[in-house]
Design a protein around this motif. Structure first.
Motif, PDB file in Angstrom:
ATOM      1  N   GLU A  17       0.849  -1.191  -0.066  1.00  0.00           N
ATOM      2  CA  GLU A  17      -0.030   0.188  -0.071  1.00  0.00           C
ATOM      3  C   GLU A  17       1.297   1.326   0.333  1.00  0.00           C
ATOM      4  N   PHE A  18       2.296   1.055   0.135  1.00  0.00           N
ATOM      5  CA  PHE A  18       3.014   1.894   0.001  1.00  0.00           C
ATOM      6  C   PHE A  18       3.253   3.057  -1.457  1.00  0.00           C
ATOM      7  N   SER A  19       3.155   4.126  -1.579  1.00  0.00           N
ATOM      8  CA  SER A  19       3.960   5.156  -2.447  1.00  0.00           C
ATOM      9  C   SER A  19       5.176   5.725  -2.145  1.00  0.00           C
ATOM     10  N   ILE A  20       6.216   5.140  -2.997  1.00  0.00           N
ATOM     11  CA  ILE A  20       7.691   5.824  -2.495  1.00  0.00           C
ATOM     12  C   ILE A  20       8.224   6.774  -3.795  1.00  0.00           C
ATOM     13  N   VAL A  21       8.127   8.402  -3.758  1.00  0.00           N
ATOM     14  CA  VAL A  21       8.630   8.957  -4.844  1.00  0.00           C
ATOM     15  C   VAL A  21      10.763   8.406  -4.731  1.00  0.00           C
ATOM     16  N   VAL A  22      10.668   8.678  -5.512  1.00  0.00           N
ATOM     17  CA  VAL A  22      12.576   8.505  -5.987  1.00  0.00           C
ATOM     18  C   VAL A  22      12.991   9.928  -6.550  1.00  0.00           C
ATOM     19  N   ASP A  23      13.399  10.993  -6.506  1.00  0.00           N
ATOM     20  CA  ASP A  23      14.241  11.635  -7.122  1.00  0.00           C
ATOM     21  C   ASP A  23      13.206  12.889  -7.931  1.00  0.00           C
ATOM     22  N   PRO A  24      12.377  13.423  -7.315  1.00  0.00           N
ATOM     23  CA  PRO A  24      11.209  14.058  -8.538  1.00  0.00           C
ATOM     24  C   PRO A  24      11.883  15.555  -8.736  1.00  0.00           C
ATOM     25  N   PHE A  25      11.400  15.816 -10.282  1.00  0.00           N
ATOM     26  CA  PHE A  25      12.099  16.700 -10.938  1.00  0.00           C
ATOM     27  C   PHE A  25      11.226  16.286 -11.832  1.00  0.00           C
ATOM     28  N   ILE A  26       9.601  16.593 -11.698  1.00  0.00           N
ATOM     29  CA  ILE A  26       9.037  16.776 -12.104  1.00  0.00           C
ATOM     30  C   ILE A  26       8.152  18.188 -13.271  1.00  0.00           C
ATOM     31  N   SER A  27       8.240  19.185 -12.375  1.00  0.00           N
ATOM     32  CA  SER A  27       7.790  20.761 -12.715  1.00  0.00           C
ATOM     33  C   SER A  27       8.175  21.164 -13.578  1.00  0.00           C
ATOM     34  N   GLY A  28       9.890  20.814 -13.567  1.00  0.00           N
ATOM     35  CA  GLY A  28      10.706  21.400 -14.056  1.00  0.00           C
ATOM     36  C   GLY A  28      11.123  20.673 -15.679  1.00  0.00           C
ATOM     37  N   ASN A  29      10.398  19.976 -15.778  1.00  0.00           N
ATOM     38  CA  ASN A  29      10.880  18.940 -16.855  1.00  0.00           C
ATOM     39  C   ASN A  29       9.807  18.967 -18.071  1.00  0.00           C
ATOM     40  N   PRO A  30      10.323  19.526 -19.244  1.00  0.00           N
ATOM     41  CA  PRO A  30       8.727  19.275 -20.014  1.00  0.00           C
ATOM     42  C   PRO A  30       8.407  17.726 -21.053  1.00  0.00           C
ATOM     43  N   PHE A  31       9.504  17.099 -20.956  1.00  0.00           N
ATOM     44  CA  PHE A  31       8.867  15.690 -21.303  1.00  0.00           C
ATOM     45  C   PHE A  31       8.834  14.727 -20.385  1.00  0.00           C
ATOM     46  N   ALA A  32       8.148  15.251 -19.308  1.00  0.00           N
ATOM     47  CA  ALA A  32       7.795  14.566 -18.361  1.00  0.00           C
ATOM     48  C   ALA A  32       5.927  15.159 -18.285  1.00  0.00           C
ATOM     49  N   SER A  33       5.373  16.454 -18.789  1.00  0.00           N
ATOM     50  CA  SER A  33       4.764  17.451 -18.827  1.00  0.00           C
ATOM     51  C   SER A  33       3.336  16.160 -18.852  1.00  0.00           C
ATOM     52  N   ASP A  34       2.894  14.708 -18.643  1.00  0.00           N
ATOM     53  CA  ASP A  34       2.375  14.464 -18.775  1.00  0.00           C
ATOM     54  C   ASP A  34       1.591  13.873 -17.297  1.00  0.00           C
ATOM     55  N   VAL A  35       3.080  14.025 -16.798  1.00  0.00           N
ATOM     56  CA  VAL A  35       2.972  13.005 -15.373  1.00  0.00           C
ATOM     57  C   VAL A  35       2.161  14.335 -14.503  1.00  0.00           C
ATOM     58  N   ASP A  36       1.227  13.827 -14.234  1.00  0.00           N
ATOM     59  CA  ASP A  36       0.295  14.880 -12.473  1.00  0.00           C
ATOM     60  C   ASP A  36       1.000  14.784 -11.357  1.00  0.00           C
ATOM     61  N   ILE A  37       1.835  15.620 -10.618  1.00  0.00           N
ATOM     62  CA  ILE A  37       2.398  16.101 -10.589  1.00  0.00           C
ATOM     63  C   ILE A  37       1.726  15.409  -8.661  1.00  0.00           C
ATOM     64  N   ASP A  38      -0.065  16.551  -8.548  1.00  0.00           N
ATOM     65  CA  ASP A  38      -1.077  16.703  -7.855  1.00  0.00           C
ATOM     66  C   ASP A  38      -1.635  14.833  -7.627  1.00  0.00           C
ATOM     67  N   SER A  39      -1.170  14.127  -9.028  1.00  0.00           N
ATOM     68  CA  SER A  39      -1.937  12.733  -8.161  1.00  0.00           C
ATOM     69  C   SER A  39      -0.915  11.793  -7.919  1.00  0.00           C
ATOM     70  N   LEU A  40       0.832  12.305  -7.228  1.00  0.00           N
ATOM     71  CA  LEU A  40       1.242  11.875  -6.726  1.00  0.00           C
ATOM     72  C   LEU A  40       1.097  12.117  -4.814  1.00  0.00           C
ATOM     73  N   LYS A  41       0.806  10.683  -4.477  1.00  0.00           N
ATOM     74  CA  LYS A  41       0.972  10.472  -2.726  1.00  0.00           C
ATOM     75  C   LYS A  41       1.794  10.136  -2.154  1.00  0.00           C
ATOM     76  N   PRO A  42       3.373  10.466  -2.270  1.00  0.00           N
ATOM     77  CA  PRO A  42       4.529   9.741  -1.831  1.00  0.00           C
ATOM     78  C   PRO A  42       3.752   9.700  -0.232  1.00  0.00           C
ATOM     79  N   ASP A  43       4.479   8.382   0.526  1.00  0.00           N
ATOM     80  CA  ASP A  43       4.912   8.285   1.506  1.00  0.00           C
ATOM     81  C   ASP A  43       6.299   8.387   2.185  1.00  0.00           C
TER      82      ASP A  43
END
Ligand code: NI
Ligand code: MN
Length: 225
Positions: A17-43
């Motif tokens: 049930e755990f979410s682990i996010v590693v090295d988040p660099f999403i808002s500054g990465n134009p190639f990650a524009s499909d990633v909805d950062i608000d959908s990430l809920k890292p424990d």
């Protein structure tokens, strides 16, 4: 474990049930524009080192999700001073977290924060859970220290940088794959900026020639180990 690529060197790992996010660099990465950062809920948020392309979204994610930040002592201290939660580690140490066992291992790189603060020494992680182990190398050169990993771990997957210039390139990643005795490699840290552009087809072919599997995912694509 389900590993989802979030662009550049950012990953989400789901264990039970755990979410682990590693090295988040999403808002500054134009190639990650499909990633909805608000959908990430890292424990938990794992940080390999303090460079901008690994920490940009740490504060936002940790604040909004009450995440526990795990990294080296200096990096955790930096974020604790901003009122965030953390668990400090250092090289060679392991700890049993709710999601499984985590070991912080050596990397050869640098680790200064964008504001000039000391980010300690860079590292990588080995996550072991549900009888599977994965190695996330972080930004690193090829190093003989990698040979220590298979003495204790039977890796099911390794995530290695392949973009060259700031880290090892894919030729060295092939040697790293020998050192760690793992032929299933997820490549990351390539193509995001001009200095780390690679020929993807060539990289995959070179791995194939050695009987190895280089997996390259698009942001939001996943694999399971
Ligand atoms: Ni770096
Ligand atoms: Mn980097």
């Amino acid at each position: 474990m389900k590993i989802t690529f979030l662009g550049h060197a950012s990953l989400e790992i789901k264990i039970d049930e755990f979410s682990i996010v590693v090295d988040p660099f999403i808002s500054g990465n134009p190639f990650a524009s499909d990633v909805d950062i608000d959908s990430l809920k890292p424990d938990f948020i794992l940080i390999t080192h303090a460079h901008q392309d690994h920490i940009l979204d740490v504060e936002k994610l940790a604040k909004e999700n009450d995440s526990i930040i795990i990294s080296n002592f200096e990096i955790v201290n930096y974020f604790q001073n901003k009122g965030l939660k953390g668990h400090p580690m250092n090289h060679g140490g392991k700890w049993n977290f709710d999601f499984g066992e985590l070991k912080y291992v050596n990397a050869i790189h640098t680790s200064t924060f964008p504001d000039g603060e000391n980010g300690g020494q860079p590292g990588g992680f080995i996550i072991s859970a549900n009888n599977k182990s994965i190695y996330i190398a972080g930004d690193t050169a090829l190093t003989y220290d990698m040979k220590l990993i298979p003495l204790k771990y039977n890796l099911d997957l390794a995530v290695l940088p392949i973009g060259d210039n700031f880290t090892m390139g894919y030729e060295d990643a092939i040697l790293a794959s020998d050192f760690i005795q793992c032929d299933k490699i997820l490549g990351y840290h390539y193509d995001t900026f001009g200095l780390i552009e690679i020929n993807e087809t060539n990289a995959i072919d070179k791995f194939k020639e050695r009987g190895k599997n280089l997996i390259l995912l698009k942001p939001l694509e996943s694999l399971e180990v």
